[in-house]
Design a protein around this motif. Structure first.
Motif, PDB file in Angstrom:
ATOM      1  N   HIS A  65       5.527  27.199  -6.726  1.00 27.26           N
ATOM      2  CA  HIS A  65       5.506  27.220  -5.176  1.00 27.26           C
ATOM      3  C   HIS A  65       7.118  27.180  -4.792  1.00 27.26           C
ATOM      4  O   HIS A  65       7.069  26.919  -3.558  1.00 27.26           O
ATOM      5  CB  HIS A  65       4.738  26.517  -4.659  1.00 27.26           C
ATOM      6  CG  HIS A  65       3.082  26.930  -4.746  1.00 27.26           C
ATOM      7  ND1 HIS A  65       2.265  26.397  -3.816  1.00 27.26           N
ATOM      8  CD2 HIS A  65       2.639  27.779  -5.791  1.00 27.26           C
ATOM      9  CE1 HIS A  65       0.866  26.860  -4.366  1.00 27.26           C
ATOM     10  NE2 HIS A  65       1.077  27.699  -5.526  1.00 27.26           N
ATOM     11  N   LEU A  68       8.218  28.613  -1.417  1.00 25.22           N
ATOM     12  CA  LEU A  68       7.827  28.165  -0.031  1.00 25.22           C
ATOM     13  C   LEU A  68       8.974  27.234   0.395  1.00 25.22           C
ATOM     14  O   LEU A  68       9.083  26.867   1.643  1.00 25.22           O
ATOM     15  CB  LEU A  68       6.747  27.289  -0.019  1.00 25.22           C
ATOM     16  CG  LEU A  68       5.282  27.911  -0.553  1.00 25.22           C
ATOM     17  CD1 LEU A  68       4.007  26.952  -0.875  1.00 25.22           C
ATOM     18  CD2 LEU A  68       5.135  28.990   0.398  1.00 25.22           C
ATOM     19  N   TYR A  71      11.127  29.005   2.959  1.00 27.53           N
ATOM     20  CA  TYR A  71      10.712  29.730   4.324  1.00 27.53           C
ATOM     21  C   TYR A  71      11.131  29.050   5.404  1.00 27.53           C
ATOM     22  O   TYR A  71      11.393  29.715   6.398  1.00 27.53           O
ATOM     23  CB  TYR A  71       9.000  29.515   4.136  1.00 27.53           C
ATOM     24  CG  TYR A  71       8.460  30.563   3.452  1.00 27.53           C
ATOM     25  CD1 TYR A  71       9.116  31.402   2.261  1.00 27.53           C
ATOM     26  CD2 TYR A  71       7.172  30.831   3.527  1.00 27.53           C
ATOM     27  CE1 TYR A  71       8.465  32.233   1.678  1.00 27.53           C
ATOM     28  CE2 TYR A  71       6.423  31.691   2.428  1.00 27.53           C
ATOM     29  CZ  TYR A  71       6.874  32.547   1.670  1.00 27.53           C
ATOM     30  OH  TYR A  71       6.515  33.128   0.716  1.00 27.53           O
ATOM     31  N   SER A 111      -0.561  35.099   0.181  1.00 26.15           N
ATOM     32  CA  SER A 111      -1.251  33.938   0.317  1.00 26.15           C
ATOM     33  C   SER A 111      -0.226  33.015   1.379  1.00 26.15           C
ATOM     34  O   SER A 111      -0.760  31.831   1.650  1.00 26.15           O
ATOM     35  CB  SER A 111      -1.777  32.944  -0.852  1.00 26.15           C
ATOM     36  OG  SER A 111      -0.583  32.353  -1.713  1.00 26.15           O
ATOM     37  N   THR A 112       1.148  33.008   1.528  1.00 28.52           N
ATOM     38  CA  THR A 112       1.754  32.342   2.191  1.00 28.52           C
ATOM     39  C   THR A 112       2.268  33.298   3.609  1.00 28.52           C
ATOM     40  O   THR A 112       1.493  34.452   3.794  1.00 28.52           O
ATOM     41  CB  THR A 112       3.123  32.342   1.471  1.00 28.52           C
ATOM     42  OG1 THR A 112       3.948  33.502   1.343  1.00 28.52           O
ATOM     43  CG2 THR A 112       2.831  31.696   0.160  1.00 28.52           C
ATOM     44  N   GLU A 113       3.064  32.745   4.352  1.00 27.71           N
ATOM     45  CA  GLU A 113       3.529  33.461   5.476  1.00 27.71           C
ATOM     46  C   GLU A 113       4.447  34.430   5.491  1.00 27.71           C
ATOM     47  O   GLU A 113       5.413  34.833   6.550  1.00 27.71           O
ATOM     48  CB  GLU A 113       3.590  32.437   6.602  1.00 27.71           C
ATOM     49  CG  GLU A 113       4.828  31.467   6.222  1.00 27.71           C
ATOM     50  CD  GLU A 113       5.132  30.460   7.494  1.00 27.71           C
ATOM     51  OE1 GLU A 113       5.220  30.720   8.677  1.00 27.71           O
ATOM     52  OE2 GLU A 113       5.252  29.154   6.976  1.00 27.71           O
ATOM     53  N   ILE A 114       4.782  34.968   4.212  1.00 29.06           N
ATOM     54  CA  ILE A 114       6.067  35.830   4.244  1.00 29.06           C
ATOM     55  C   ILE A 114       6.045  37.164   5.041  1.00 29.06           C
ATOM     56  O   ILE A 114       7.264  37.389   5.422  1.00 29.06           O
ATOM     57  CB  ILE A 114       6.097  36.124   2.512  1.00 29.06           C
ATOM     58  CG1 ILE A 114       7.473  36.842   2.299  1.00 29.06           C
ATOM     59  CG2 ILE A 114       4.884  37.517   2.265  1.00 29.06           C
ATOM     60  CD1 ILE A 114       8.623  36.266   2.551  1.00 29.06           C
TER      61      ILE A 114
END
Length: 251
Positions: A65, A68, A71, A111-114
């Motif tokens: 991960h 992350l 970010y 699955s992330t805020e990309i």
């Protein structure tokens, strides 16, 4: 070519690189990042990009991960050079991940805020940052999982569509063939989805149907072909006639 596995498997190296990244978090808000601090963390990011690019370490990079940790840099809004350089280098790491067509990468990113982070950069970044962020969104869309994700709800589709539309407006005063090409490819891929195609009939920027606006693509046959196909897909086929290649002499 073996630098990435050496970096990954050497004791303490990745931890040290992550320490470099975490060290500047306090400088993000309020924005107090100096050029020296930005250059230092960007050197660490360049090594992480090497790891993200390598087929032996890409999956390990994702499973840990590590994206992350980048970010918070993409969440900044300061337009000073140190911050812009930091955002651009961080986007380069994500861009290295999506360059290879790998659904596992797309699933991880979704699955992330990309997507919201890329949309933010597409709205307020420099031309180069906007281009890399749009490329990332383009690569996500080109994967079937990514297209389905963005077109699954009207909210997601219109969030992407609104930013693409505002970027087209910006290009009226600040033309960029490279950026326009990525925008067109995003729209073309969206038009592969039936519901998105119907929506694009109403919300596709009229500038894309204006020969004066798209004249900058005259030397880019790939972009011209994408735009012609896009206009045909959304029912403006007649307006794409001006984009066709002129016939060769004697034809």
């Amino acid at each position: 070519p073996d630098l990435a596995p050496i970096l990954w498997h050497s004791f303490g190296v990745i931890s040290a690189l992550l320490q470099e990244i975490i060290y500047i978090y306090p400088l993000l808000s309020p924005p107090s990042l100096t050029a020296h601090a930005s250059n230092r963390v960007c050197n660490a990011l360049a090594l992480l990009q090497c790891v993200a690019s390598h087929p032996e370490t890409r999956a390990l990079f994702l499973h840990a991960h590590i994206p992350l940790f980048l970010y918070p840099f993409l969440n900044t809004v300061s337009k000073t050079r140190p911050f812009e350089y930091l955002r651009l280098t961080s986007l380069g790491v994500i861009g290295a991940l999506v360059k290879v067509d790998d659904t596992d990468v797309i699933n991880f990113l979704l699955s992330t805020e990309i997507i919201p982070l890329c949309l933010r950069t597409m709205e307020m970044g420099s031309e180069l940052s906007k281009t890399v962020a749009t490329f990332i969104v383009q690569k996500i869309l080109l994967d079937e999982v990514g297209l389905n994700y963005i077109c699954a709800t009207a909210e997601r589709f219109f969030a992407v569509g609104a930013v693409l539309g505002s970027m087209v407006q910006t290009l009226i005063d600040q033309p960029s063939v490279r950026l326009l090409k990525h925008i067109i490819r995003c729209y073309l891929r969206l038009s592969d989805n039936p519901r998105a195609r119907e929506a694009l009939r109403q919300c596709l920027p009229e500038q894309l149907r204006d020969p004066n606006f798209t004249a900058c693509l005259k030397d880019d046959m790939v972009a011209r072909r994408w735009l012609t196909q896009l206009l045909m897909n959304v029912g403006h086929g007649g307006e794409s006639a001006g984009l066709q290649q002129p016939p060769l002499p004697g034809q």
